[in-house]
Design a protein around this motif. Structure first.
Motif, mmCIF file in Angstrom:
data_model
loop_
_atom_site.group_PDB
_atom_site.id
_atom_site.type_symbol
_atom_site.label_atom_id
_atom_site.label_comp_id
_atom_site.label_asym_id
_atom_site.label_seq_id
_atom_site.Cartn_x
_atom_site.Cartn_y
_atom_site.Cartn_z
ATOM 1 N N LEU A 145 -5.791 -1.308 -6.413
ATOM 2 C CA LEU A 145 -7.038 -1.223 -5.644
ATOM 3 C C LEU A 145 -7.065 0.047 -4.804
ATOM 4 N N ASP A 146 -8.274 0.612 -4.682
ATOM 5 C CA ASP A 146 -8.472 1.826 -3.898
ATOM 6 C C ASP A 146 -8.869 1.444 -2.464
ATOM 7 N N HIS A 147 -8.034 1.812 -1.500
ATOM 8 C CA HIS A 147 -8.328 1.397 -0.113
ATOM 9 C C HIS A 147 -9.532 2.127 0.467
ATOM 10 N N ARG A 148 -10.019 3.165 -0.251
ATOM 11 C CA ARG A 148 -11.203 3.876 0.262
ATOM 12 C C ARG A 148 -12.506 3.243 -0.227
ATOM 13 N N ALA A 149 -12.424 2.279 -1.139
ATOM 14 C CA ALA A 149 -13.653 1.637 -1.633
ATOM 15 C C ALA A 149 -14.344 0.916 -0.471
ATOM 16 N N PRO A 150 -15.685 1.010 -0.398
ATOM 17 C CA PRO A 150 -16.384 0.379 0.731
ATOM 18 C C PRO A 150 -16.177 -1.140 0.782
ATOM 19 N N ALA A 168 0.852 -1.198 0.000
ATOM 20 C CA ALA A 168 0.000 0.000 0.000
ATOM 21 C C ALA A 168 0.883 1.241 0.000
ATOM 22 N N ALA A 169 0.253 2.415 -0.028
ATOM 23 C CA ALA A 169 0.978 3.669 -0.309
ATOM 24 C C ALA A 169 1.799 3.406 -1.581
ATOM 25 N N ALA A 170 1.145 2.728 -2.538
ATOM 26 C CA ALA A 170 1.872 2.150 -3.673
ATOM 27 C C ALA A 170 2.255 3.163 -4.740
ATOM 28 N N ILE A 187 -1.967 -0.893 -3.680
ATOM 29 C CA ILE A 187 -3.119 -0.267 -3.032
ATOM 30 C C ILE A 187 -2.836 1.225 -2.886
ATOM 31 N N ALA A 188 -3.791 2.055 -3.281
ATOM 32 C CA ALA A 188 -3.602 3.502 -3.165
ATOM 33 C C ALA A 188 -4.955 4.168 -2.961
ATOM 34 N N GLY A 189 -4.916 5.448 -2.635
ATOM 35 C CA GLY A 189 -6.145 6.197 -2.373
ATOM 36 C C GLY A 189 -6.645 6.920 -3.617
ATOM 37 N N GLY A 190 -7.758 6.465 -4.176
ATOM 38 C CA GLY A 190 -8.394 7.191 -5.274
ATOM 39 C C GLY A 190 -8.099 6.630 -6.648
ATOM 40 N N LEU A 230 -2.412 5.387 -12.153
ATOM 41 C CA LEU A 230 -0.949 5.491 -12.213
ATOM 42 C C LEU A 230 -0.268 4.161 -11.887
ATOM 43 N N LEU A 231 -0.810 3.469 -10.906
ATOM 44 C CA LEU A 231 -0.207 2.183 -10.523
ATOM 45 C C LEU A 231 -0.188 1.239 -11.707
#
Ligand code: NDP
Length: 333
Positions: free
Chosen positions: A192-197, A148-150, A172-175, A181-182
């Motif tokens: 994957l977006d870690h903010r997804a429910p 994460a913080a990828a 894994i990243a936010g948004g 970009l990943l």
């Protein structure tokens, strides 16, 4: 001279008033010293720890003292036998325009390389990814590596080195923008977006054969989603826990330690924390050779987020802790 000092210790999320911009005269070098003019300042998550006086692996910054940090600087005056005016060096000058140095801790930079790479992909964060992943994570061909913080300098290097070693990389990243970009810039197999429910379910789906290496940068909800997916003998280099750097007081909710310990025992997991400097003496030369080659060949790509002006460093740093940066965060002075 211009510098940013720690005005007071933050409680929770740092606030612009925790920093203070000060003016002073430019110092002059004594015998055996050089005067450095900082061109680029690196902003890194560990600085949050230095702002606090909680016990840590490094001394806190004193209230009223200049914030610490890695820099790329130009020698503008030299009374040191090994350095000449005009030399470009990596230094640890902190959040200020001019600094004196007696030469200890300076490293002359290769003028053929973009200077900012010494703070990111070919510097401390890139080295953190290289040493932590290869020494502790040890990915093998066909294995699944999750980080994460990828999109940051550590995570992006972890994913790309994992792929060079033949593993599958899940970032894994936010948004949505960072996830794009990943995939498109850094070549992760899945983003994957870690903010997804339904993030935990998405992660399980993205790792049908489980997780062999989890490079831990964040903790929190990401770790909760990863833990049930770790395979027998999985390796977890514990590099950072940014989700909890701004935390204060006791965490709410149930105590998860018994479940973590049971997983460690029953699945023979290896969790190993590290601070990159423990590997520097032994591995920095091989890092510069390998990573330098990968950057040159384009096998490892990097991304920098450059902010102008020392006065903007506090705001940029506060944003870094919450994901406002897009790539390695650097201040141009
Ligand atoms: P980044 O440039 O990746 O910036 C940090 C990122 O963390 C943010 O951009 C944000 O990205 C993400 N983040 C913040 N809060 C959360 C959260 N609650 N959940 C998930 N992600 C979050 O930083 P670096 O690449 O410089 O550093 C990455 C990690 O490595 C940090 O934990 C750092 O402390 C650690 N580190 C450890 C070293 C060591 O020696 N052990 C040395 C260097 C770094 P997003 O928008 O994707 O959420």
């Amino acid at each position: 001279n211009q510098r940013v000092v720690l005005a007071k210790r933050p409680v929770g999320r740092p606030d612009p008033n925790d920093f203070r911009l000060e003016q002073s005269s430019v110092p002059s070098p004594g015998e055996g010293e050089v005067l450095l003019k900082v061109e680029y300042l690196s902003l890194d998550p560990y600085m949050r720890g230095r702002m606090s006086d909680a016990k840590s692996y490094a001394e806190p910054v004193a209230v009223g003292a200049t914030m610490v940090g890695g820099t790329v600087a130009r020698v503008v005056e030299s009374r040191h036998p090994d350095y000449a005016e005009g030399d470009l060096v990596l230094s640890y000058s902190g959040w200020q325009r001019y600094a004196l140095s007696d030469g200890s801790g300076l490293r002359r930079l290769d003028p053929k390389l973009p200077p900012t790479t010494a703070l990111g992909v070919l510097g401390m964060p890139g080295f953190t990814a290289y040493s932590g992943l290869l020494t502790i994570g040890r990915p093998r061909p066909g294995e699944t590596v999750v980080v994460a913080a990828a999109s940051g300098p550590v995570g992006s290097a972890v994913g790309q080195i994992a792929r060079i070693k033949g593993a599958r990389a899940v970032g894994i990243a936010g948004g949505a923008e960072k996830c794009r970009l990943l995939r498109e810039h850094f070549g992760f197999d899945v983003a994957l977006d870690h903010r997804a429910p339904d993030f935990a379910a998405q992660l399980a789906q993205a790792c049908p054969d489980g997780i062999d290496v989890y490079f831990e940068n964040v903790g929190g909800k990401v770790w909760d989603a990863v833990l049930p997916l770790l395979n027998e003998f999985a390796r977890v280099p514990v590099c950072g826990l940014i989700a909890q750097y701004n935390a204060h007081g006791r965490a709410e909710g149930e105590d998860r330690l018994p479940a973590v310990m049971y997983a460690v025992l029953s699945r023979s997991l290896t969790l190993r924390g590290f601070i990159q400097r423990e590997f520097v003496a032994e591995q920095f030369p091989s890092f510069l050779r390998d990573m330098g080659g990968w950057v040159e060949s384009g096998e490892v790509r990097y991304l920098e987020d450059v902010v102008d002006g020392l006065e903007n460093a506090p705001g940029a740093f506060i944003g870094l802790l919450e994901g406002a940066n897009l790539g390695k965060l650097i201040v141009r002075l």
